[in-house]
Design a protein around this motif. Structure first.
Motif, PDB file in Angstrom:
ATOM      1  N   THR A  11      10.180 -10.253  -2.002  1.00  0.00           N
ATOM      2  CA  THR A  11      11.020  -9.360  -2.761  1.00  0.00           C
ATOM      3  C   THR A  11      10.593  -7.954  -3.061  1.00  0.00           C
ATOM      4  N   SER A  13       8.833  -3.933  -1.667  1.00  0.00           N
ATOM      5  CA  SER A  13       9.100  -2.802  -0.746  1.00  0.00           C
ATOM      6  C   SER A  13       8.609  -3.367   0.581  1.00  0.00           C
ATOM      7  N   ILE A  14       7.620  -3.680   0.964  1.00  0.00           N
ATOM      8  CA  ILE A  14       7.262  -4.155   2.204  1.00  0.00           C
ATOM      9  C   ILE A  14       8.072  -5.370   2.575  1.00  0.00           C
ATOM     10  N   GLY A  37       7.887 -12.680  -7.221  1.00  0.00           N
ATOM     11  CA  GLY A  37       7.321 -12.646  -8.423  1.00  0.00           C
ATOM     12  C   GLY A  37       8.608 -12.710  -9.469  1.00  0.00           C
ATOM     13  N   ALA A  38       8.827 -11.541 -10.249  1.00  0.00           N
ATOM     14  CA  ALA A  38       9.732 -11.613 -11.261  1.00  0.00           C
ATOM     15  C   ALA A  38      11.307 -11.470 -10.594  1.00  0.00           C
ATOM     16  N   ASN A  39      11.279 -11.065  -9.599  1.00  0.00           N
ATOM     17  CA  ASN A  39      12.764 -11.048  -9.115  1.00  0.00           C
ATOM     18  C   ASN A  39      13.183 -12.170  -8.108  1.00  0.00           C
ATOM     19  N   GLU A 124      -5.571  -4.953  -0.459  1.00  0.00           N
ATOM     20  CA  GLU A 124      -6.545  -5.574  -1.603  1.00  0.00           C
ATOM     21  C   GLU A 124      -7.389  -6.640  -0.917  1.00  0.00           C
ATOM     22  N   ASP A 148      -0.627  -1.431   6.833  1.00  0.00           N
ATOM     23  CA  ASP A 148      -0.744  -0.160   6.097  1.00  0.00           C
ATOM     24  C   ASP A 148      -0.551   1.204   7.441  1.00  0.00           C
ATOM     25  N   GLY A 203       6.577   0.346  -3.641  1.00  0.00           N
ATOM     26  CA  GLY A 203       6.391  -0.246  -4.767  1.00  0.00           C
ATOM     27  C   GLY A 203       5.748   0.817  -5.794  1.00  0.00           C
TER      28      GLY A 203
HETATM   29  P1  NDP Z   1       5.921  -4.148  -4.296  1.00  0.00           P
HETATM   30  O1  NDP Z   1       5.504  -4.066  -5.856  1.00  0.00           O
HETATM   31  O2  NDP Z   1       7.295  -3.467  -4.147  1.00  0.00           O
HETATM   32  O3  NDP Z   1       6.120  -5.469  -4.174  1.00  0.00           O
HETATM   33  C1  NDP Z   1       5.125  -6.596  -4.656  1.00  0.00           C
HETATM   34  C2  NDP Z   1       5.558  -8.056  -4.127  1.00  0.00           C
HETATM   35  O4  NDP Z   1       4.467  -8.909  -4.625  1.00  0.00           O
HETATM   36  C3  NDP Z   1       6.871  -8.416  -4.594  1.00  0.00           C
HETATM   37  O5  NDP Z   1       7.475  -9.382  -4.110  1.00  0.00           O
HETATM   38  C4  NDP Z   1       6.176  -9.082  -6.044  1.00  0.00           C
HETATM   39  O6  NDP Z   1       7.389  -9.879  -6.653  1.00  0.00           O
HETATM   40  C5  NDP Z   1       5.322  -9.707  -5.727  1.00  0.00           C
HETATM   41  N1  NDP Z   1       4.046  -9.798  -6.709  1.00  0.00           N
HETATM   42  C6  NDP Z   1       3.569  -9.133  -7.852  1.00  0.00           C
HETATM   43  N2  NDP Z   1       2.727  -9.530  -8.403  1.00  0.00           N
HETATM   44  C7  NDP Z   1       2.460 -10.913  -8.006  1.00  0.00           C
HETATM   45  C8  NDP Z   1       1.624 -11.865  -8.260  1.00  0.00           C
HETATM   46  N3  NDP Z   1       0.695 -11.538  -9.272  1.00  0.00           N
HETATM   47  N4  NDP Z   1       1.587 -12.885  -7.598  1.00  0.00           N
HETATM   48  C9  NDP Z   1       2.490 -13.134  -6.620  1.00  0.00           C
HETATM   49  N5  NDP Z   1       3.265 -12.216  -6.234  1.00  0.00           N
HETATM   50  C10 NDP Z   1       3.393 -11.019  -6.885  1.00  0.00           C
HETATM   51  O7  NDP Z   1       4.805  -3.710  -3.663  1.00  0.00           O
HETATM   52  P2  NDP Z   1       4.636  -3.192  -2.225  1.00  0.00           P
HETATM   53  O8  NDP Z   1       5.780  -3.902  -1.144  1.00  0.00           O
HETATM   54  O9  NDP Z   1       5.056  -1.591  -2.093  1.00  0.00           O
HETATM   55  O10 NDP Z   1       3.354  -3.505  -1.610  1.00  0.00           O
HETATM   56  C11 NDP Z   1       2.981  -4.562  -1.312  1.00  0.00           C
HETATM   57  C12 NDP Z   1       1.588  -4.596  -0.678  1.00  0.00           C
HETATM   58  O11 NDP Z   1       1.592  -3.502   0.679  1.00  0.00           O
HETATM   59  C13 NDP Z   1       0.425  -3.828  -1.612  1.00  0.00           C
HETATM   60  O12 NDP Z   1      -0.781  -4.409  -1.437  1.00  0.00           O
HETATM   61  C14 NDP Z   1       0.623  -2.314  -1.049  1.00  0.00           C
HETATM   62  O13 NDP Z   1      -0.643  -1.754  -1.081  1.00  0.00           O
HETATM   63  C15 NDP Z   1       0.527  -2.597   0.457  1.00  0.00           C
HETATM   64  N6  NDP Z   1       1.208  -1.253   1.173  1.00  0.00           N
HETATM   65  C16 NDP Z   1       2.576  -1.194   0.830  1.00  0.00           C
HETATM   66  C17 NDP Z   1       3.225   0.135   1.503  1.00  0.00           C
HETATM   67  C18 NDP Z   1       4.540   0.525   1.079  1.00  0.00           C
HETATM   68  O14 NDP Z   1       5.064   1.190   1.889  1.00  0.00           O
HETATM   69  N7  NDP Z   1       5.216  -0.133  -0.053  1.00  0.00           N
HETATM   70  C19 NDP Z   1       2.471   0.725   2.337  1.00  0.00           C
HETATM   71  C20 NDP Z   1       1.028   0.269   2.559  1.00  0.00           C
HETATM   72  C21 NDP Z   1       0.588  -0.965   2.079  1.00  0.00           C
HETATM   73  P3  NDP Z   1       8.414  -9.329  -7.606  1.00  0.00           P
HETATM   74  O15 NDP Z   1       8.764  -7.896  -7.119  1.00  0.00           O
HETATM   75  O16 NDP Z   1       9.489 -10.297  -7.239  1.00  0.00           O
HETATM   76  O17 NDP Z   1       7.809  -9.394  -9.079  1.00  0.00           O
END
Ligand code: NDP
Ligand code: MG
Length: 390
Positions: A11, A13-14, A37-39, A124, A148, A203
């Motif tokens: 759910t 951004s990636i 998660g929440a979405n 991470e 990344d 995100g």
């Molecule tokens: P987002 O915040 O957009 O999405 C995070 C995802 O993880 C969502 O599906 C969210 O669910 C879920 N989530 C949040 N908390 C938890 C939890 N405690 N347990 C399980 N699932 C959880 O993040 P991004 O997509 O931006 O980033 C994701 C990863 O990719 C990160 O590690 C980031 O550093 C890395 N990354 C991201 C980039 C980008 O362009 N966005 C670029 C390079 C690396 P919900 O939204 O439903 O709550």
């Protein structure tokens, strides 16, 4: 046979960018697990549309809602940390690790056991437990591919090259929301201001990490862990246009730069189709129109996160797990308006300093239990450090 894929963090951004690519070719994939998660609404909509085997929300108390939203679809609904693990145990050929934060580590480690491909956006995992993750991949014959953008760029620049011929790896940093702010003004920065990235749509947490340069700090460590290059040969350079993602400098003076649009679907698509290159729906850059690409040194005095990353790499062992957990807690504190923007690195430094005295971070064994314990303890130290300044 369709390729079995699972997406952890579907759910986000990636995750959504990944689904965009998969949808274009849906007949060649079988969706095993989608997690969020929440979405819950988005999760259920995607799982239903793509015919996933199971949809998992990380939060136990959202199970009823997810079940209702999936009613009659044939998609299993599950919730909680245990369900995430169970989803990771389901065999898949390609797994996207795109949960944000240290919560992404365990499902990623579990998914490696199938010996398939782990597309790793969750940096991470490498920061907290790089040696463990890479050893687990080797043990099961699994492939970890970086998602990344900087690390995908380095990976691509290294195709056919001998890593022994690499002198330096340079990753670029846009500088985030505050790259042009005077140092003094940073103290007043709000979460809303820090959540505006000049180039990338990401995100909220990684966007704020970009503004504080903690994202680049994590990426320096990620480079070290993934490519096995010593920290003194890795650097970050400011590049406001975010079009050159990384540069690999070789021993004969050549520099291979990876240039591409700021669209994560490039790096995701590369990991999805590797070792082939396939047509991707991303912009083709017109360099004549762009005209100039600019670079400047990253000022480690302005960005304490970069200095801290160097110290973490120097210490090694479990310092990365402490660094990441303290950073996540400091970010929570900033989002909750308990601490200011420039207090985040102060909190992280305080936790690292105290825990280096109280624990043998550099010599401790990097096994999952130790990593999770240091993560837990670091969050307690950070909460105390935040209390002390509020
Ligand atoms: P987002 O915040 O957009 O999405 C995070 C995802 O993880 C969502 O599906 C969210 O669910 C879920 N989530 C949040 N908390 C938890 C939890 N405690 N347990 C399980 N699932 C959880 O993040 P991004 O997509 O931006 O980033 C994701 C990863 O990719 C990160 O590690 C980031 O550093 C890395 N990354 C991201 C980039 C980008 O362009 N966005 C670029 C390079 C690396 P919900 O939204 O439903 O709550
Ligand atoms: Mg990046």
């Amino acid at each position: 046979m369709p390729r079995k894929v699972s997406i952890f963090g579907a759910t986000g951004s990636i995750g959504q960018n990944t689904l965009d690519l998969i949808r274009r070719d849906i007949n060649t994939y079988e969706i095993i697990a989608l997690t969020g998660g929440a979405n819950v609404e988005q999760l259920a909509r995607d799982a239903r549309e793509l015919g996933a085997q199971v949809a998992v929300t990380a939060y136990d108390d959202r199970l009823g809602e997810l079940r209702d939203a999936l009613g009659g679809s044939g998609v299993e609904a599950a919730a909680g940390a245990h369900a995430l693990q169970e989803a990771a145990e389901r065999p898949a050929d390609w797994v996207m690790s795109a949960i944000v934060g240290a919560a992404g580590l365990k499902p990623g480690l579990t998914a490696l056991r199938h010996g398939g491909t782990l597309a790793l956006a969750n940096k991470e995992s490498l920061v907290t437990a790089g040696p463990l993750l890479m050893a687990e991949a080797r043990a099961h014959g699994a492939q970890v591919l970086p998602v990344d953008s900087e690390h995908s760029a380095v990976f691509q620049a290294l195709v056919g090259e001998d890593v022994g011929a690499v002198e330096r790896i340079v990753i670029t940093a846009s500088g985030g929301a505050f790259r042009d702010w005077p140092l003094e003004k940073l103290k007043t920065a709000t979460p809303e201001q820090a959540s505006q990235h000049p180039n990338w749509a990401m995100g909220q947490r990684i966007t704020i990490d970009s503004a504080s340069m903690f994202n680049k700090a994590l990426e320096l460590i990620e480079t070290h862990e993934y490519f096995g290059i010593s920290p003194d040969r890795i650097e970050a350079i400011m590049h406001p246009e975010s079009l050159v993602h990384a540069l690999v400098c070789f021993c004969d003076g050549a520099i291979m730069a990876h240039v591409g649009p700021h669209d994560m679907r490039h790096a995701i698509g590369y990991a999805l189709h590797w070792p082939e290159r396939r047509d991707l729906p991303v912009e083709r850059l017109n360099l004549a129109r762009i005209g100039a690409l600019t670079f400047r040194a990253a000022d480690e005095a302005r960005w304490p996160a970069l200095r801290l990353a160097r110290e973490v790499m120097q210490t090694g062992g479990l310092a990365g797990a402490v660094f990441n957990a303290a950073k996540e807690s400091a970010l929570d504190g900033f989002l909750a308006r308990e601490i200011g923007f420039t207090q985040m690195p102060e909190i992280v430094e305080r936790v690292l300093t105290l825990m280096s005295v109280d624990y043998s971070l550099s010599s401790a064994q990097i096994v999952l239990d130790n990593v999770l314990e240091m993560d837990r303890v670091a969050r307690q130290y950070a909460a105390e450090a935040i209390r002390a300044v509020t």
